[in-house]
Design an enzyme around this catalytic site. Structure first.
Site, PDB file in Angstrom:
ATOM      1  N   PRO A 189       2.626  13.245   2.533  1.00  0.00           N
ATOM      2  CA  PRO A 189       1.559  14.236   2.660  1.00  0.00           C
ATOM      3  C   PRO A 189       0.567  13.866   3.747  1.00  0.00           C
ATOM      4  O   PRO A 189       0.483  12.710   4.158  1.00  0.00           O
ATOM      5  CB  PRO A 189       0.894  14.226   1.284  1.00  0.00           C
ATOM      6  CG  PRO A 189       1.183  12.891   0.718  1.00  0.00           C
ATOM      7  CD  PRO A 189       2.471  12.400   1.341  1.00  0.00           C
ATOM      8  N   GLY A 236      -5.257   8.407   6.286  1.00  0.00           N
ATOM      9  CA  GLY A 236      -5.038   6.973   6.061  1.00  0.00           C
ATOM     10  C   GLY A 236      -3.614   6.581   5.714  1.00  0.00           C
ATOM     11  O   GLY A 236      -3.331   5.421   5.444  1.00  0.00           O
ATOM     12  N   LEU A 237      -2.690   7.542   5.712  1.00  0.00           N
ATOM     13  CA  LEU A 237      -1.299   7.208   5.368  1.00  0.00           C
ATOM     14  C   LEU A 237      -0.402   7.056   6.603  1.00  0.00           C
ATOM     15  O   LEU A 237       0.812   6.928   6.478  1.00  0.00           O
ATOM     16  CB  LEU A 237      -0.700   8.289   4.456  1.00  0.00           C
ATOM     17  CG  LEU A 237      -0.991   8.159   2.970  1.00  0.00           C
ATOM     18  CD1 LEU A 237      -0.279   9.256   2.196  1.00  0.00           C
ATOM     19  CD2 LEU A 237      -0.555   6.797   2.441  1.00  0.00           C
ATOM     20  N   GLY A 238      -1.002   7.094   7.771  1.00  0.00           N
ATOM     21  CA  GLY A 238      -0.204   6.913   8.979  1.00  0.00           C
ATOM     22  C   GLY A 238       0.714   8.089   9.274  1.00  0.00           C
ATOM     23  O   GLY A 238       1.802   7.922   9.837  1.00  0.00           O
ATOM     24  N   SER A 240       0.510  10.514  11.421  1.00  0.00           N
ATOM     25  CA  SER A 240       0.808  10.832  12.815  1.00  0.00           C
ATOM     26  C   SER A 240       1.868   9.887  13.364  1.00  0.00           C
ATOM     27  O   SER A 240       2.812  10.319  14.026  1.00  0.00           O
ATOM     28  CB  SER A 240      -0.468  10.789  13.668  1.00  0.00           C
ATOM     29  OG  SER A 240      -1.010   9.492  13.690  1.00  0.00           O
ATOM     30  N   ALA A 241       1.744   8.595  13.076  1.00  0.00           N
ATOM     31  CA  ALA A 241       2.745   7.636  13.569  1.00  0.00           C
ATOM     32  C   ALA A 241       4.117   7.923  12.960  1.00  0.00           C
ATOM     33  O   ALA A 241       5.139   7.874  13.647  1.00  0.00           O
ATOM     34  CB  ALA A 241       2.315   6.206  13.229  1.00  0.00           C
ATOM     35  N   ALA A 242       4.133   8.257  11.661  1.00  0.00           N
ATOM     36  CA  ALA A 242       5.407   8.553  10.992  1.00  0.00           C
ATOM     37  C   ALA A 242       6.066   9.757  11.662  1.00  0.00           C
ATOM     38  O   ALA A 242       7.285   9.752  11.903  1.00  0.00           O
ATOM     39  CB  ALA A 242       5.159   8.824   9.509  1.00  0.00           C
ATOM     40  N   ASP A 302       0.395   1.081  12.739  1.00  0.00           N
ATOM     41  CA  ASP A 302       0.973   2.270  12.104  1.00  0.00           C
ATOM     42  C   ASP A 302       2.387   2.560  12.611  1.00  0.00           C
ATOM     43  O   ASP A 302       3.312   2.763  11.821  1.00  0.00           O
ATOM     44  CB  ASP A 302       0.108   3.510  12.384  1.00  0.00           C
ATOM     45  CG  ASP A 302      -1.102   3.575  11.478  1.00  0.00           C
ATOM     46  OD1 ASP A 302      -1.497   2.515  10.966  1.00  0.00           O
ATOM     47  OD2 ASP A 302      -1.654   4.676  11.301  1.00  0.00           O
TER      48      ASP A 302
HETATM   49  O1  PMV Z   1      -7.438   4.887   8.239  1.00  0.00           O
HETATM   50  P1  PMV Z   1      -6.260   4.171   8.802  1.00  0.00           P
HETATM   51  O2  PMV Z   1      -5.127   4.061   7.852  1.00  0.00           O
HETATM   52  O3  PMV Z   1      -5.864   4.619  10.174  1.00  0.00           O
HETATM   53  O4  PMV Z   1      -6.708   2.655   8.968  1.00  0.00           O
HETATM   54  C1  PMV Z   1      -7.763   2.239   9.769  1.00  0.00           C
HETATM   55  C2  PMV Z   1      -7.763   0.749   9.724  1.00  0.00           C
HETATM   56  C3  PMV Z   1      -8.940   0.085  10.420  1.00  0.00           C
HETATM   57  O5  PMV Z   1      -8.765  -1.304  10.217  1.00  0.00           O
HETATM   58  C4  PMV Z   1     -10.261   0.518   9.802  1.00  0.00           C
HETATM   59  C5  PMV Z   1      -8.976   0.411  11.905  1.00  0.00           C
HETATM   60  C6  PMV Z   1      -7.869  -0.234  12.739  1.00  0.00           C
HETATM   61  O6  PMV Z   1      -7.677   0.229  13.892  1.00  0.00           O
HETATM   62  O7  PMV Z   1      -7.228  -1.199  12.313  1.00  0.00           O
END
Ligand code: PMV
Length: 314
Positions: free
Chosen positions: A93, A97-99, A101-103, A144
């Site tokens: 989904p 924060g689940l990556g 875009s990279a996936a 990611d």
């Molecule tokens: O929100 P996410 O999953 O893209 O994680 C960000 C992680 C940080 O450590 C806050 C930033 C980074 O570039 O590592």
């Protein structure tokens, strides 16, 4: 027709601290973006049918097109002359924060490679996805796309002097159930990262001590994961959440989700990613515990992803 997939990821230890050179640990999750690509006479058309947060795909549309152009260039294809229909879907989904875009970049790159009969190693797919990620994140750390390409558990150390980052695959005996709880707040990771940088400058002693603890936690976390001591992993995740609260990147909703997950028996729970909203990660080994924690969080009105960490590419 070409097909491809890329894993989502979650950060187990060290978000924010990794930006300043402290090691962190991320894991691919058992949820992926899938892509199907079909050559056409001309033009690039994207049909994005990924599930999850409403409007996520729309908000990212421009960045997505730029990322595809970057990707094509990295594959030595000319975005102006190639034609293709790109379909995006899968069970990852669009939570913050689940990556995602990279996936999706990894999935699309693999599908294009198959459709255009180009041969790329995983390392090359990872480099291509890193180029594509720049459209979404400016100057991404690279964690990611690495998790999205290779899967598994990843030890990550940013090289602060511009050299190669240290990326190492960690081994885990078997995948473990987790849940991701979504606060529903789309967070601004860039602003959160800048805030930590400012406060660190203003309180060097306090922050220095916290960063030392975060570093120790990453090493202890690595050991606990490799020994498959899940109780210990959970306790360290709790400790990591406390440190993230101290550097002021958690928020009320994240703390509510963390408390709820722990009360329902999760081995450990913490915010994951940039904070200020976004997602909470709870370690819930076994289907029963996973379901118990997940339904409690759903009953409290939040969206949940039931998934696993430690998933390897087949
Ligand atoms: O929100 P996410 O999953 O893209 O994680 C960000 C992680 C940080 O450590 C806050 C930033 C980074 O570039 O590592």
């Amino acid at each position: 027709m070409g097909k491809g997939s890329g894993f989502g990821k979650t950060i187990l230890f060290g978000e924010h601290f990794v930006v300043h050179g402290v090691p962190g640990i991320a894991s691919a999750v058992d949820s992926a973006a899938d892509s199907v690509v079909k050559k056409t006479a001309n033009g690039i058309k994207v049909t994005d049918e990924r599930t999850g947060a409403k409007g996520y795909a729309d908000k990212k549309k421009l960045q997505q097109l730029e990322s595809i152009e970057r990707m094509l260039k990295a594959m030595n294809l000319d975005p102006k002359t190639v034609g293709m229909d790109i379909w995006l879907g899968g069970n990852l989904p669009g939570f913050s924060g689940l990556g995602a875009s990279a996936a999706s970049s990894v999935a699309i790159a693999r599908a294009i490679a198959e459709e255009f009969e180009l041969t790329f190693s995983d390392e090359q797919i990872n480099d291509i996805a890193y180029e594509a990620e720049k459209a979404y994140a400016g100057n991404p750390s690279g964690i990611d796309n690495t998790a999205a390409t290779f899967g598994g558990l990843i030890w990550f150390e940013k090289n602060l002097t511009g050299g190669e980052n240290k990326i190492e695959q960690l081994s885990i005996r078997e995948p473990v159930e987790i849940i991701i709880g979504n606060t529903g707040i789309v967070a601004n990771t860039k602003a959160m990262v800048e805030g930590v940088g400012e406060r660190k400058k203003q309180n060097p002693e306090k922050y220095g001590a916290i960063f030392k603890q975060a570093e120790q936690l990453a090493y202890d976390g690595k050991k606990a994961l490799e020994e498959f001591d899940l109780r210990k992993v959970g306790a360290l995740m709790n400790e990591n959440h406390r440190l993230l609260q101290e550097i002021e990147v958690s928020c009320n909703e994240l703390d509510i989700l963390v408390d709820l997950a722990r009360k329902q028996g999760a081995f450990g729970a913490k915010m994951t990613g940039g904070g200020g909203g976004g997602c909470m990660l709870a370690l819930t080994p076994g289907k029963m515990l996973q379901e118990k924690v997940a339904s409690a969080i759903e009953n409290a009105g939040f969206e949940v992803l039931r998934t696993k960490i430690g998933i390897q590419k087949q």
